[in-house]
Design a protein around this motif. Structure first.
Motif, PDB file in Angstrom:
ATOM      1  N   GLY A 104     -22.463 -26.009  23.099  1.00 44.78           N
ATOM      2  CA  GLY A 104     -21.855 -26.537  22.545  1.00 44.78           C
ATOM      3  C   GLY A 104     -23.799 -26.403  21.254  1.00 44.78           C
ATOM      4  N   ALA A 105     -22.932 -26.869  19.984  1.00 41.74           N
ATOM      5  CA  ALA A 105     -23.605 -26.700  19.063  1.00 41.74           C
ATOM      6  C   ALA A 105     -25.257 -27.050  19.286  1.00 41.74           C
ATOM      7  CB  ALA A 105     -23.339 -27.581  17.990  1.00 41.74           C
ATOM      8  N   SER A 106     -25.419 -28.086  20.239  1.00 37.36           N
ATOM      9  CA  SER A 106     -26.796 -28.108  20.672  1.00 37.36           C
ATOM     10  C   SER A 106     -27.293 -26.990  21.570  1.00 37.36           C
ATOM     11  CB  SER A 106     -26.558 -29.463  21.454  1.00 37.36           C
ATOM     12  OG  SER A 106     -25.972 -30.479  20.566  1.00 37.36           O
ATOM     13  N   PHE A 136     -28.926 -25.205  18.945  1.00 39.61           N
ATOM     14  CA  PHE A 136     -29.935 -25.627  18.125  1.00 39.61           C
ATOM     15  C   PHE A 136     -31.685 -25.189  18.986  1.00 39.61           C
ATOM     16  CE2 PHE A 136     -28.037 -29.890  17.043  1.00 39.61           C
ATOM     17  CZ  PHE A 136     -27.424 -29.626  16.287  1.00 39.61           C
ATOM     18  N   TRP A 188     -27.598 -34.247  13.039  1.00 35.66           N
ATOM     19  CA  TRP A 188     -27.362 -33.012  13.414  1.00 35.66           C
ATOM     20  C   TRP A 188     -28.204 -31.829  13.161  1.00 35.66           C
ATOM     21  CZ3 TRP A 188     -25.709 -34.230  18.008  1.00 35.66           C
ATOM     22  CH2 TRP A 188     -24.772 -34.438  17.542  1.00 35.66           C
ATOM     23  N   ASN A 203     -22.325 -29.490   7.462  1.00 37.93           N
ATOM     24  CA  ASN A 203     -21.457 -30.851   6.730  1.00 37.93           C
ATOM     25  C   ASN A 203     -21.754 -31.664   7.567  1.00 37.93           C
ATOM     26  OD1 ASN A 203     -18.293 -32.396   6.458  1.00 37.93           O
ATOM     27  ND2 ASN A 203     -17.974 -32.363   8.458  1.00 37.93           N
ATOM     28  N   THR A 252     -21.251 -34.769  10.078  1.00 37.72           N
ATOM     29  CA  THR A 252     -20.236 -35.237  10.543  1.00 37.72           C
ATOM     30  C   THR A 252     -19.841 -36.983  10.892  1.00 37.72           C
ATOM     31  OG1 THR A 252     -20.841 -33.579  11.741  1.00 37.72           O
ATOM     32  CG2 THR A 252     -18.620 -35.219  12.597  1.00 37.72           C
ATOM     33  N   ASP A 302     -25.492 -24.586  10.498  1.00 41.27           N
ATOM     34  CA  ASP A 302     -24.672 -25.168  11.577  1.00 41.27           C
ATOM     35  C   ASP A 302     -22.790 -25.942  10.595  1.00 41.27           C
ATOM     36  OD1 ASP A 302     -23.114 -27.674  12.869  1.00 41.27           O
ATOM     37  OD2 ASP A 302     -24.953 -28.540  13.220  1.00 41.27           O
ATOM     38  N   SER A 313     -20.254 -26.838  12.447  1.00 35.14           N
ATOM     39  CA  SER A 313     -19.252 -27.303  13.359  1.00 35.14           C
ATOM     40  C   SER A 313     -18.386 -27.928  12.809  1.00 35.14           C
ATOM     41  CB  SER A 313     -20.365 -27.998  14.348  1.00 35.14           C
ATOM     42  OG  SER A 313     -21.478 -27.491  15.510  1.00 35.14           O
ATOM     43  N   SER A 314     -18.813 -29.141  11.956  1.00 36.82           N
ATOM     44  CA  SER A 314     -17.720 -29.620  11.549  1.00 36.82           C
ATOM     45  C   SER A 314     -16.642 -30.078  10.344  1.00 36.82           C
ATOM     46  CB  SER A 314     -18.072 -31.007  11.198  1.00 36.82           C
ATOM     47  OG  SER A 314     -19.127 -31.776  10.820  1.00 36.82           O
ATOM     48  N   GLN A 356     -15.309 -27.815  19.340  1.00 37.52           N
ATOM     49  CA  GLN A 356     -14.400 -29.114  19.563  1.00 37.52           C
ATOM     50  C   GLN A 356     -13.820 -29.806  18.001  1.00 37.52           C
ATOM     51  OE1 GLN A 356     -16.947 -28.955  20.686  1.00 37.52           O
ATOM     52  NE2 GLN A 356     -18.402 -31.082  20.037  1.00 37.52           N
ATOM     53  N   LYS A 357     -13.971 -29.726  16.330  1.00 38.38           N
ATOM     54  CA  LYS A 357     -14.440 -30.300  15.651  1.00 38.38           C
ATOM     55  C   LYS A 357     -13.120 -30.143  15.276  1.00 38.38           C
ATOM     56  CE  LYS A 357     -17.793 -32.709  16.670  1.00 38.38           C
ATOM     57  NZ  LYS A 357     -19.205 -32.386  16.448  1.00 38.38           N
TER      58      LYS A 357
HETATM   59  C1  PLP Z   1     -20.532 -32.209  16.237  1.00 40.05           C
HETATM   60  C2  PLP Z   1     -21.851 -31.194  15.853  1.00 40.05           C
HETATM   61  C3  PLP Z   1     -23.277 -31.121  16.335  1.00 40.05           C
HETATM   62  C4  PLP Z   1     -23.438 -31.222  17.901  1.00 40.05           C
HETATM   63  O1  PLP Z   1     -21.739 -30.565  18.780  1.00 40.05           O
HETATM   64  P1  PLP Z   1     -22.390 -30.638  20.424  1.00 40.05           P
HETATM   65  O2  PLP Z   1     -21.265 -29.358  20.012  1.00 40.05           O
HETATM   66  O3  PLP Z   1     -21.672 -31.543  20.945  1.00 40.05           O
HETATM   67  O4  PLP Z   1     -23.267 -30.278  20.861  1.00 40.05           O
HETATM   68  C5  PLP Z   1     -23.756 -30.758  16.320  1.00 40.05           C
HETATM   69  N1  PLP Z   1     -23.379 -30.262  14.839  1.00 40.05           N
HETATM   70  C6  PLP Z   1     -22.221 -31.205  14.640  1.00 40.05           C
HETATM   71  C7  PLP Z   1     -23.001 -30.716  12.890  1.00 40.05           C
HETATM   72  C8  PLP Z   1     -21.773 -31.871  14.676  1.00 40.05           C
HETATM   73  O5  PLP Z   1     -20.783 -32.311  13.926  1.00 40.05           O
END
Ligand code: PLP
Length: 356
Positions: free
Chosen positions: A74-76, A79, A99, A145, A147, A166, A168-169, A189-190
Motif C-alpha cells: 500500500g501507500a504505507s 512511506f 499519513w 489529500n 483523508t 502521496d 492515495s485519496s 483502494q480509494k
Molecule cells: C489510505 C491512505 C494511506 C494508507 O494506505 P495503505 O495503502 O493502507 O498503506 C496513506 N496515505 C493516504 C493519503 C491515505 O489516504
C-alpha cells in the motif's frame, strides 16, 4: 434498502467496473478461466497492464519521461521505500496529518528529515501556505489529500527540489500538472481498485537518483525495468484498476470527473454550512473534494449518536468520522454517485426538521 457507500477506503467503485470484474472472475476475456487463476505472464494480462498504462498516461497527460509501476502492498509501503530509494542526506516533509506523520516516521530511518511546515497546531484543519523550501533537500514530500482530516492541496506546489506526493485519496479526482512532481504514489483502494496494489508515477531522472544499494524488491528500478512483473503482481487489483481507468475515460476523463466531484462536494458543503445542526471542521479554502468532514454545532453535540443512527437507517454507510476527528466523514470518491450525496443531504435536512 439502497446503500450509499461513503467508506473512506477501501471504497466505492463504479458499478460498471464491479460488474465487469464479477464477469472476469467467472470468465476472463472468454478464456474459460477466471482472472483469479491466470498467470501474470500471459498475453491477456500483458494487455491489461499495457492498456492501464496507456489510459493512465492519457488521463493524466503523463509525458514519456515518466514511468508507471505497481507494487503489492500500500501507500504505507512507499512511506519507507521512497526514503530508502532517495533519502541520502536530508529530505523535507510537510506534515498535514496522520499519513504525513507516518511517512515522516519511516523516512527518519534513512536520513535527516526536516519538517518544513505543519498544521498540527490546529488539529490539521488547514494546509500550510507559503512554505520556504530549502534547495539542499533530496526531495520534498507532501500528502496531497488528507483523508482523515478532510483537507486538500488545491494548487500544485512549485518546488525547487524533486516533489514527491502521496496521492492515495485524490489521484484522478481532479486535473493536476504531473510535470511539477518527480513522483506521485498511492494505495489504489480509494479511487481505483480493491485493496492490495499501490501505484507510482515517477520521472526517469529521479528514478536514476537511487542513493543506496537496496534489496531487489525495494528498488524502484526493479519494478520499472521489469514492468511491474519482477515477481507476481496483484493480478486482480491491477485488472480492476485498469477497468476503472477505462470507465473514467468513457465518462469523459478527469475533467468530467472533476466537474462531478466539485458538484457533489458543493452540495454537501453547502448543506453543512446551511444546516444549524452541523458545521465543517477545516478551513474553507482547503476543504477536500474527496473526504468531507463535519461535526454537530455547539450545543448539539449530544445529537451525534442519534444522527448516526438516523442516517444508517436510511442507507448511509461509512459516515462515522475518524476517531481522531470525531463527528462524521463522508468520503465522496470518484465512483460515488451524486444521488448518494443527495440522499445524505436529505437526511441532514430531515434531521434538522425533527429537532427544530
Ligand atoms: C489510505 C491512505 C494511506 C494508507 O494506505 P495503505 O495503502 O493502507 O498503506 C496513506 N496515505 C493516504 C493519503 C491515505 O489516504
Amino acid at each position: 434498502m439502497k446503500k450509499h457507500n461513503f467508506n473512506a477506503g477501501p471504497s466505492v467503485l463504479a458499478q460498471e467496473v464491479v460488474e465487469r470484474a464479477a464477469k472476469a472472475v467467472l470468465d476472463f476475456n472468454d478464456s474459460g478461466l477466471s482472472i483469479l487463476s491466470i498467470s501474470h505472464r500471459t498475453k491477456d494480462f500483458d494487455k491489461v497492464v499495457a492498456d492501464a498504462e496507456a489510459n493512465f498516461r492519457e488521463l493524466l497527460h503523463i509525458p514519456d519521461n515518466y514511468r508507471i509501476f505497481y507494487i503489492g502492498g500500500g501507500a504505507s509501503t512507499f512511506f519507507y521505500e521512497v526514503a530508502a530509494n532517495f533519502l541520502g542526506k536530508k529530505a523535507g516533509y510537510i506534515n498535514t496529518g496522520v499519513w504525513s506523520k507516518k511517512a515522516i516516521k519511516e523516512a527518519k530511518r534513512y536520513g535527516e528529515v526536516e519538517v518544513l511546515a505543519s498544521s498540527e497546531d490546529k488539529n490539521f484543519s488547514y494546509i500550510p501556505k507559503g512554505v520556504e523550501i530549502p534547495t539542499d533537500l533530496d526531495y520534498l514530500h507532501i500528502t496531497s489529500n488528507n483523508t482523515i482530516y478532510g483537507t486538500e492541496y488545491h494548487e500544485d506546489l512549485d518546488s525547487p527540489v524533486p516533489l514527491v506526493a502521496d496521492m492515495s485519496s485524490d489521484i484522478l479526482s481532479h486535473e493536476f500538472d504531473i510535470t511539477k512532481y518527480a513522483m506521485v504514489y498511492g494505495g489504489a483502494q480509494k479511487n481505483l481498485a480493491p485493496a492490495g496494489v499501490a501505484f507510482a508515477i515517477i520521472r526517469e531522472d529521479f528514478l536514476e537518483k537511487q542513493v543506496r544499494d537496496l534489496p531487489t524488491m525495494m528498488s524502484f528500478k526493479t519494478h520499472v525495468e521489469k514492468n511491474s512483473m519482477y515477481n507476481t503482481p496483484p493480478v486482480f487489483p491491477i485488472y480492476v484498476l485498469g477497468e476503472t481507468l477505462k470507465w473514467l475515460k468513457e465518462i469523459g476523463g478527469v475533467k468530467e470527473i472533476e466537474r462531478r466531484n466539485k458538484e457533489k462536494a458543493a452540495l454537501l458543503y453547502d448543506e453543512i454550512d446551511r444546516n444549524s445542526l452541523f458545521r465543517g471542521t477545516v478551513e474553507k479554502e482547503d476543504r477536500s473534494l474527496m473526504n468531507i468532514c463535519f461535526v454537530m454545532t455547539e450545543g448539539h453535540e449530544d445529537l451525534a449518536d442519534e444522527f448516526f443512527k438516523f442516517a444508517t437507517e436510511r442507507g448511509m454507510v461509512g459516515i462515522k468520522g475518524h476517531r481522531l476527528v470525531g463527528g462524521f466523514r463522508a468520503s465522496c470518491y470518484n465512483a460515488l454517485p451524486k444521488e448518494s450525496v443527495e440522499a445524505l443531504v436529505k437526511c441532514m435536512q430531515n434531521f434538522e426538521q425533527l429537532h427544530k
